[in-house]
Design a protein around this motif. Structure first.
Motif, short mmCIF file in Angstrom:
data_model
loop_
_atom_site.label_atom_id
_atom_site.label_comp_id
_atom_site.label_asym_id
_atom_site.label_seq_id
_atom_site.Cartn_x
_atom_site.Cartn_y
_atom_site.Cartn_z
N ALA A 1 12.37 26.51 50.49
CA ALA A 1 13.25 26.21 49.36
C ALA A 1 13.67 27.49 48.63
CB ALA A 1 12.54 25.27 48.38
N ALA A 2 14.93 27.50 48.21
CA ALA A 2 15.46 28.60 47.40
C ALA A 2 16.11 27.99 46.16
CB ALA A 2 16.46 29.43 48.20
N PRO A 3 15.31 27.66 45.14
CA PRO A 3 15.87 27.06 43.92
C PRO A 3 16.79 28.04 43.20
CG PRO A 3 13.46 26.85 44.01
CD PRO A 3 13.85 27.83 45.05
N THR A 4 17.83 27.51 42.57
CA THR A 4 18.74 28.38 41.83
C THR A 4 18.26 28.65 40.41
OG1 THR A 4 20.07 26.46 41.19
CG2 THR A 4 20.74 27.65 43.17
N GLN A 5 17.33 27.83 39.91
CA GLN A 5 16.80 28.01 38.57
C GLN A 5 15.42 28.66 38.65
OE1 GLN A 5 18.65 27.28 35.87
NE2 GLN A 5 20.28 26.54 37.19
N PRO A 6 15.27 29.92 38.23
CA PRO A 6 13.97 30.60 38.35
C PRO A 6 12.84 29.86 37.64
CG PRO A 6 15.71 32.18 37.83
CD PRO A 6 16.32 30.81 37.69
N GLU A 7 13.17 29.15 36.55
CA GLU A 7 12.12 28.46 35.80
C GLU A 7 11.52 27.30 36.58
OE1 GLU A 7 16.10 26.81 34.18
OE2 GLU A 7 15.29 28.71 34.94
N HIS A 8 12.15 26.88 37.66
CA HIS A 8 11.61 25.80 38.49
C HIS A 8 10.56 26.30 39.49
CE1 HIS A 8 15.44 23.17 37.74
NE2 HIS A 8 14.55 23.07 36.77
N VAL A 9 10.49 27.61 39.68
CA VAL A 9 9.52 28.16 40.63
C VAL A 9 8.15 28.20 39.98
CG1 VAL A 9 8.89 30.12 42.08
CG2 VAL A 9 11.30 29.51 41.80
N LEU A 10 7.22 27.44 40.53
CA LEU A 10 5.88 27.32 39.98
C LEU A 10 4.91 28.28 40.65
CD1 LEU A 10 4.09 25.66 38.03
CD2 LEU A 10 3.73 24.05 39.90
N GLY A 11 5.13 28.56 41.93
CA GLY A 11 4.29 29.47 42.69
C GLY A 11 5.09 30.08 43.82
N SER A 12 4.67 31.26 44.27
CA SER A 12 5.39 31.93 45.35
C SER A 12 4.41 32.52 46.35
CB SER A 12 6.29 33.04 44.79
OG SER A 12 5.52 34.07 44.20
N ALA A 13 4.91 32.77 47.55
CA ALA A 13 4.13 33.39 48.61
C ALA A 13 4.99 34.45 49.29
CB ALA A 13 3.63 32.36 49.61
N GLU A 14 4.35 35.30 50.07
CA GLU A 14 5.04 36.40 50.74
C GLU A 14 5.00 36.18 52.25
OE1 GLU A 14 7.01 40.15 50.69
OE2 GLU A 14 6.15 39.21 48.91
N TYR A 15 6.20 36.19 52.86
CA TYR A 15 6.29 36.17 54.32
C TYR A 15 7.59 36.88 54.71
CZ TYR A 15 5.37 34.61 59.07
OH TYR A 15 5.07 34.58 60.42
N GLY A 16 7.50 38.18 54.83
CA GLY A 16 8.69 39.00 55.02
C GLY A 16 9.38 39.30 53.72
N TYR A 17 9.41 38.33 52.84
CA TYR A 17 9.90 38.47 51.46
C TYR A 17 9.26 37.34 50.66
CZ TYR A 17 13.19 35.02 53.39
OH TYR A 17 13.74 33.94 54.04
N ARG A 18 9.43 37.38 49.36
CA ARG A 18 8.80 36.37 48.50
C ARG A 18 9.67 35.12 48.46
NH1 ARG A 18 4.31 36.01 45.94
NH2 ARG A 18 3.81 38.10 46.67
N PHE A 19 9.03 33.97 48.60
CA PHE A 19 9.74 32.70 48.59
C PHE A 19 8.98 31.69 47.72
CE2 PHE A 19 6.65 32.29 51.97
CZ PHE A 19 6.21 30.98 51.87
N ALA A 20 9.67 30.63 47.34
CA ALA A 20 9.07 29.60 46.50
C ALA A 20 8.09 28.76 47.31
CB ALA A 20 10.15 28.71 45.89
N ALA A 21 6.83 28.78 46.92
CA ALA A 21 5.80 27.98 47.57
C ALA A 21 5.47 26.72 46.79
CB ALA A 21 4.53 28.80 47.76
#
Length: 211
Positions: A158-178
């Motif tokens: 997932a790539a949400p357009t609203q940063p405030e919706h991202v609750l956690g992230s992980a790294e796999y080549g780059y950081r993405f919404a987990a």
């Protein structure tokens, strides 16, 4: 008696998830069903899944469960897991583009294949254990340490357009919404039911969450 409804649209192994929810739900009961009326009677809902968004949307629409999810998302605590998280966004890039449920603004995109000359080749799908960084406080994280390990299996994210919706992230080549969340909805790209004790803690937190 409080009930947790697991939405069954024929995609995913619901046995392990159902057993995990039974373990953490205390006096509550777990209902696995494709019947919209039965699911709407539940106090909270879980939308799981493995596979692709196109087939997921096809089955949800066939069973009239897409309407159930959108309606229930207005009021009930709701948890999305893996494909169940992805389908909550507006659009997936799979198969030339697929409209999804639109509960979160944003799209679902594929991890790019690394170039042939890359020093480290990251395989797609992303499969295995990865750390999750907590991007903001939320009751779902209660008792869960930051940078804890959880189990992932996915080629799209997932790539949400609203940063405030991202609750956690992980790294796999780059950081993405987990993990994403808003109002009474929370969703994980990883599988808490396969993530041992901390995954069970997340599920337990969801069963007690009162947004």
């Amino acid at each position: 008696m409080a009930a947790i409804g697991v939405i069954d649209y024929g995609m995913g192994n619901l046995h392990s998830l159902g057993k995990a929810l039974e373990r953490v739900s205390g006096a509550g009961r777990v209902v696995i069903s494709y019947d919209p009326e039965e699911l709407l009677k539940c106090d909270r809902l879980v939308l799981p899944g493995v596979g692709g968004v196109r087939e997921c949307m096809k089955e949800l629409q066939r069973l009239e469960l897409n309407q159930l999810v959108v309606e229930a998302a207005r009021s009930k605590p709701m948890l999305g897991i893996c494909l169940g998280m992805q389908v909550m966004l507006e659009w997936s890039d799979e198969n030339g583009g697929v409209p999804a449920l639109g509960l979160f603004p944003g799209r679902v995109q594929r991890f790019p294949d690394p170039p042939e000359d890359a020093a480290t080749r990251l395989k797609v799908p992303h499969m295995g254990w990865n750390r999750v960084r907590q991007e903001r406080a939320h009751p779902i994280w209660t008792g869960v340490p930051d940078e804890a390990w959880f189990y992932f299996v996915h080629s799209y994210h997932a790539a949400p357009t609203q940063p405030e919706h991202v609750l956690g992230s992980a790294e796999y080549g780059y950081r993405f919404a987990a993990a994403i969340a808003r109002d009474n909805i929370v969703a994980f790209q990883f599988h808490p039911e396969k993530s041992q004790n901390l995954g069970m803690m997340l599920l337990a937190n969801f069963t007690h969450w009162s947004p």
